[in-house]
Design an enzyme around this catalytic site. Structure first.
Site, PDB file in Angstrom:
ATOM      1  N   TYR A 126       0.816  -1.216   0.000  1.00  0.00           N
ATOM      2  CA  TYR A 126       0.000   0.000   0.000  1.00  0.00           C
ATOM      3  C   TYR A 126       0.849   1.266   0.000  1.00  0.00           C
ATOM      4  CZ  TYR A 126      -4.291  -2.656   0.925  1.00  0.00           C
ATOM      5  OH  TYR A 126      -5.361  -3.518   0.838  1.00  0.00           O
ATOM      6  N   LYS A 173       3.442 -14.256   5.145  1.00  0.00           N
ATOM      7  CA  LYS A 173       3.644 -15.296   4.122  1.00  0.00           C
ATOM      8  C   LYS A 173       5.168 -15.410   3.951  1.00  0.00           C
ATOM      9  CE  LYS A 173       1.998 -18.069   0.892  1.00  0.00           C
ATOM     10  NZ  LYS A 173       1.337 -19.336   1.217  1.00  0.00           N
ATOM     11  N   ASP A 206      -2.492 -17.763   4.244  1.00  0.00           N
ATOM     12  CA  ASP A 206      -3.478 -18.603   3.546  1.00  0.00           C
ATOM     13  C   ASP A 206      -4.142 -19.580   4.530  1.00  0.00           C
ATOM     14  OD1 ASP A 206      -0.905 -19.604   3.691  1.00  0.00           O
ATOM     15  OD2 ASP A 206      -0.941 -20.632   1.764  1.00  0.00           O
ATOM     16  N   ASP A 230      -6.015  -5.969   5.779  1.00  0.00           N
ATOM     17  CA  ASP A 230      -7.186  -5.445   5.081  1.00  0.00           C
ATOM     18  C   ASP A 230      -8.106  -6.601   4.665  1.00  0.00           C
ATOM     19  OD1 ASP A 230      -8.760  -3.483   4.055  1.00  0.00           O
ATOM     20  OD2 ASP A 230      -7.511  -3.040   2.316  1.00  0.00           O
TER      21      ASP A 230
END
Ligand code: NAI
Length: 335
Positions: A126, A173, A206, A230
């Site tokens: 972002y 991740k 995930d 988000d």
């Protein structure tokens, strides 16, 4: 009565005006010593002044420091940058806190959910560092720094200690993005060592999405990067009854902006059916922030009472009340 406090108000667009109107009515009913200083931003401001974020917005935020903001639409895939992201970056609102709790008798997909999500709010994908390499290739740079990571993870653990929470879950991740997410995870684990009284675990994003759908009760406080935060907060909103129910605080060292997690909901704008609960809860968090804890608790209790009766639901929850009729009920329930 306590001294009046002036709060900057950006109603926003789409359902923004409808739900900020609900907050203004409730604030009056609470007799909170608040004065609103209202300014516009977004498409409406471009039409009126030529500027996406007019100087008047910065002026009121600079002088009042505390803001209630309705949602502001951002064009998808083209056009101007998000006002929300720009304000978070300009005021270095590094800490985004999104509480996800089941309220009243809402027909939630999952029960006993009480999770506080801490989302880093200034960097990651972002940060807006994007490059068009050719007509058919574009790059986005993911920025992760030790400083911002330490700040958000410390905020999450400090919150856990102050609020008798037991566990903080770090979400990344880092198996794939070994440098960027690897740094976030490494720094987060360093910070965690300073809080031996709080259990810490780490989950890949995930797997986290699946775990949250199946067994959200395992989680207490979650700390993560900007993009994952988000997405996961919308997922969790879905678990507890929808986006109309989740507030968000954007905190910096100097300025705080309180808003709903949801966007401008163009599909229902202007129909008077939006659920104002998320923004009312954001307003309760704002009241806490400015030292009006009694009013904040009165408002939360009223929302819980109203949402404990299925006849009081707005359309998103399967009911039939308009924004205005629902707000009337909240006002009647204030003790
Ligand atoms: P959205 O959150 O506006 O809407 C998603 C779905 O949830 C829609 O079906 C909508 O009707 C429903 N919904 C959302 N809030 C609701 C409420 N209070 N009561 C009842 N139903 C509600 O997300 P979407 O459609 O992806 O985005 C619309 C616009 O909002 C976009 O331009 C986006 O950039 C902007 N946006 C702004 C945000 C902000 O100002 N902080 C945050 C997220 C999106």
């Amino acid at each position: 009565m306590a001294n009046k406090q002036t709060i900057a108000l950006i109603p926003g667009d789409g359902i923004g005006k409808e739900i900020t109107q609900a907050v203004k009515r409730v604030a009056r009913a609470l007799e909170s010593p608040i004065v609103w200083d209202e300014v516009i931003a977004g498409q409406e401001a471009i039409d009126a002044t030529g500027d996406l974020i007019p100087q008047s917005v910065y002026d009121v935020i600079d002088s009042h420091k505390v803001v209630l903001k309705g949602p502001i639409a951002t064009p998808i895939g083209e056009g101007f940058r998000s006002v929300n992201v720009s304000l978070r970056k300009h005021y270095q609102l590094h800490t985004n806190i999104r509480p996800i709790r089941v309220l009243g008798k809402i027909p939630a997909l999952q029960h006993d959910v009480d999770i506080i999500l801490f989302r880093e709010n200034t960097e990651d994908l972002y940060a807006g560092v994007e490059k068009q390499v050719s007509a058919d290739e574009a790059h986005s740079i993911k920025i992760i720094t030790r400083k911002a990571t330490e700040r958000i993870v410390t905020a999450a653990f400090d919150y856990a200690v102050a609020n008798q929470r037991k566990k903080v879950t770090i979400v990344t991740k880092a198996n794939i993005m070994k440098l960027s997410d690897g740094l976030f995870l490494k720094v987060a684990k360093e910070v965690a060592k300073k809080y031996p009284q709080i259990e810490t675990d780490e989950v890949l994003v995930d797997n986290m999405a699946m775990q949250l759908v199946m067994r959200p009760q395992q989680y207490d406080v979650i700390v993560t990067e900007n993009l994952y935060g988000d997405i996961l907060s919308d997922l969790m909103a879905g678990l507890i009854g929808g986006l109309g129910l989740v507030p968000g605080a954007n905190l910096g060292d100097d300025v705080a902006i309180f808003e709903a997690v949801h966007g401008s909901a163009p599909d229902i704008a202007g129909q008077g059916i939006a659920n104002p609960t998320a923004l009312l809860l954001a307003f309760a968090d704002l009241l806490d922030h400015i030292g009006l804890q009694v009013d904040a608790e009165r408002l939360r209790q009223a929302l819980n009472i109203v949402l404990s009766d299925v006849n009081n639901f707005t359309r998103d929850l399967g009911g039939h009340l308009s924004t205005e009729a629902y707000t009337d009920k909240v006002i009647q329930a204030l003790i």
